[in-house]
Design a protein around this motif. Sequence first.
Motif, short mmCIF file in Angstrom:
data_model
loop_
_atom_site.label_atom_id
_atom_site.label_comp_id
_atom_site.label_asym_id
_atom_site.label_seq_id
_atom_site.Cartn_x
_atom_site.Cartn_y
_atom_site.Cartn_z
N VAL A 276 121.36 34.32 61.27
CA VAL A 276 122.65 33.81 60.77
C VAL A 276 123.58 33.37 61.89
CG1 VAL A 276 122.64 35.07 58.59
CG2 VAL A 276 123.53 36.18 60.64
N ASP A 277 123.42 33.90 63.09
CA ASP A 277 124.33 33.53 64.17
C ASP A 277 123.69 32.54 65.14
OD1 ASP A 277 122.47 35.21 65.25
OD2 ASP A 277 123.89 36.47 66.36
N ALA A 278 122.57 31.93 64.76
CA ALA A 278 121.86 31.02 65.65
C ALA A 278 122.31 29.59 65.46
CB ALA A 278 120.35 31.13 65.42
N ARG A 279 122.43 28.86 66.54
CA ARG A 279 122.71 27.42 66.46
C ARG A 279 121.45 26.64 66.12
NH1 ARG A 279 124.90 27.13 72.38
NH2 ARG A 279 123.14 28.58 72.47
N ALA A 280 120.32 27.09 66.66
CA ALA A 280 119.03 26.47 66.37
C ALA A 280 118.01 27.59 66.23
CB ALA A 280 118.63 25.52 67.49
N SER A 281 117.32 27.62 65.10
CA SER A 281 116.35 28.70 64.87
C SER A 281 115.03 28.13 64.39
CB SER A 281 116.89 29.71 63.84
OG SER A 281 117.07 29.11 62.58
N VAL A 282 113.98 28.86 64.73
CA VAL A 282 112.62 28.55 64.29
C VAL A 282 112.12 29.75 63.50
CG1 VAL A 282 110.25 28.12 65.06
CG2 VAL A 282 112.16 27.08 66.29
N HIS A 283 111.51 29.50 62.36
CA HIS A 283 110.92 30.58 61.56
C HIS A 283 109.41 30.37 61.51
CE1 HIS A 283 109.51 32.72 57.97
NE2 HIS A 283 110.52 33.54 58.17
N LEU A 284 108.66 31.43 61.81
CA LEU A 284 107.21 31.36 61.76
C LEU A 284 106.68 32.18 60.59
CD1 LEU A 284 106.06 31.76 65.48
CD2 LEU A 284 105.98 29.70 64.08
N SER A 285 105.95 31.53 59.70
CA SER A 285 105.18 32.22 58.67
C SER A 285 103.77 32.38 59.22
CB SER A 285 105.15 31.41 57.38
OG SER A 285 106.47 31.14 56.93
N VAL A 286 103.16 33.53 59.00
CA VAL A 286 101.88 33.80 59.66
C VAL A 286 100.80 34.26 58.69
CG1 VAL A 286 100.72 35.16 61.45
CG2 VAL A 286 103.06 34.38 61.82
N ARG A 287 101.05 35.29 57.92
CA ARG A 287 99.97 36.00 57.24
C ARG A 287 99.24 35.15 56.21
NH1 ARG A 287 100.88 42.42 56.54
NH2 ARG A 287 98.63 42.27 56.20
N GLY B 271 99.11 31.78 56.03
CA GLY B 271 99.04 30.40 56.50
C GLY B 271 100.10 30.17 57.55
N ILE B 272 99.71 29.53 58.65
CA ILE B 272 100.66 29.28 59.73
C ILE B 272 101.64 28.20 59.29
CG2 ILE B 272 100.94 28.52 62.11
CD1 ILE B 272 99.53 31.17 61.91
N GLY B 273 102.92 28.54 59.29
CA GLY B 273 103.95 27.58 58.92
C GLY B 273 105.15 27.74 59.83
N CYS B 274 105.84 26.64 60.07
CA CYS B 274 106.99 26.66 60.97
C CYS B 274 108.13 25.87 60.33
CB CYS B 274 106.61 26.05 62.31
SG CYS B 274 107.97 25.85 63.47
N GLY B 275 109.29 26.50 60.22
CA GLY B 275 110.47 25.83 59.70
C GLY B 275 111.57 25.79 60.74
N LEU B 276 112.34 24.71 60.76
CA LEU B 276 113.40 24.52 61.75
C LEU B 276 114.75 24.43 61.04
CD1 LEU B 276 111.69 21.66 63.81
CD2 LEU B 276 111.42 24.13 64.11
N VAL B 277 115.76 25.10 61.60
CA VAL B 277 117.12 25.00 61.09
C VAL B 277 118.03 24.72 62.27
CG1 VAL B 277 119.02 26.17 59.90
CG2 VAL B 277 116.67 26.55 59.16
N LYS C 115 92.92 29.51 55.75
CA LYS C 115 94.37 29.44 55.85
C LYS C 115 94.99 30.83 55.90
CE LYS C 115 98.43 27.78 53.32
NZ LYS C 115 98.93 27.08 52.12
N ASP C 116 94.40 31.78 55.17
CA ASP C 116 94.96 33.13 55.07
C ASP C 116 94.50 33.96 56.27
OD1 ASP C 116 95.32 35.95 54.26
OD2 ASP C 116 95.91 35.07 52.35
N ILE C 117 95.45 34.38 57.10
CA ILE C 117 95.13 35.11 58.32
C ILE C 117 94.47 36.45 58.01
CG2 ILE C 117 96.11 36.14 60.40
CD1 ILE C 117 96.05 33.08 60.35
N ASP C 118 94.89 37.12 56.93
CA ASP C 118 94.29 38.40 56.57
C ASP C 118 92.82 38.23 56.20
OD1 ASP C 118 96.53 39.82 57.09
OD2 ASP C 118 97.07 40.24 55.02
#
Length: 392
Positions: free
Chosen positions: A209-220, A222-228, A271-274
């Motif tokens: 919430v206090d980030a100017r630029a953040s990256v979110h990684l989904s892993v388990r 399927g590998i996914g990356c979101g940018l805000v 796709k599923d890491i598990d």
Amino acid sequence: MTAHRGQRSSAALLESAILDCFDGVTALHRAEIVQRTGLSRTVVASLLSVLTARGVLLMTHVERTGTPGRPAFAYQLRSAVGPVLLIRVSGSALGLSLVGPGGVRDTAAVAVPSVADSGWVDGVREFMAKAEAAQARTRHVVISAPFPVNQAGEPAYPSSPALGGSYDVLRQAVEGVRRRLVDALDRPVLMVNDAQLAALGEASFGAAVDARASVHLSVRHGIGCGLVLGGQPFTGPDGTAGEIAHVRITDTGPDCFCGGTGCLATQFGTKDIDLALAGLYGRPLTPAEADALVAANDPRAVGYYREVALKVARALAGIVTVLTPDVIVLDAELGPAHVPFASSLADGLARYCPPLQVQGLRLLRGRLRDAQAAGAMAYRPTGEQRLPAGRP
């Protein structure tokens, strides 16, 4: 690079002071917020601009009573406007989640034998009607898409033999659900990439919430990356920004459905890491069993997550170098695997990025159990997502 959360920034504390003003209040004018907080008009105006841009507050017209002049502007908490319906497509079923300011309020599963069948549409309508009878009207519907979505609300990767049959089946299923609901429901139906929803959720209500630029990684799952960036999801002009799963990390490797070779997405066999982890043990593993192996410091499980993190770091290095984010949030679903994954990811980024770019970078554990749901709540329709002419 740090793997812990420091003190909240002064900006976050000031934002909290603004939001506290809305306790028990429907709407406030800027002058009222200045009076309640004791902050200057300039500071309040700046904070209101940031919170409005991020979708936390809505600016609305309020007619003046008893005085002439133009309508006044007032601010409302977006959460006070009403819940949203999040739909996740999984095989031949839909997962429905009604999401409000306190999180997920109600859930249901609806079978979809065929997109052409009308029974599942009735099931969605009934779920919404029941939920809205007890709560507020649903603002809009968000369909979580497990593929990139462009600014027109369409899949970024078009149908193509090179992309493989499994992608086409998935794309057609999600698009078919959307087309039917656009016809059936009297409110906006939007399609948003699942990784972007999770990133927006953590940036709006969670660890970033206090980030100017953040990256979110989904892993388990399927590998996914979101940018805000600046409180807004960033997908680029064609919707593929952050698609690290299709970054080539080796010159030799399996062909990928995106048309490339040696992509990150091809490195795990599934796709599923598990599921890939289960292959090391020669038997199926439940998520709880996988967590238990990591928690017990099983060398195969811990080593596996470290290896995955190093490969992710290689694909992520370009984004970190160009954007220099404040924060990388690791999906809360990682559970006990967060520790070995975060440690190895930090090592990999230090190896592949210029030192200055990672010096102040924080690697944080996601705070939200369902970041996608939080992202659906925070998502602001822009009017850009429209079905092309001639589409139902």
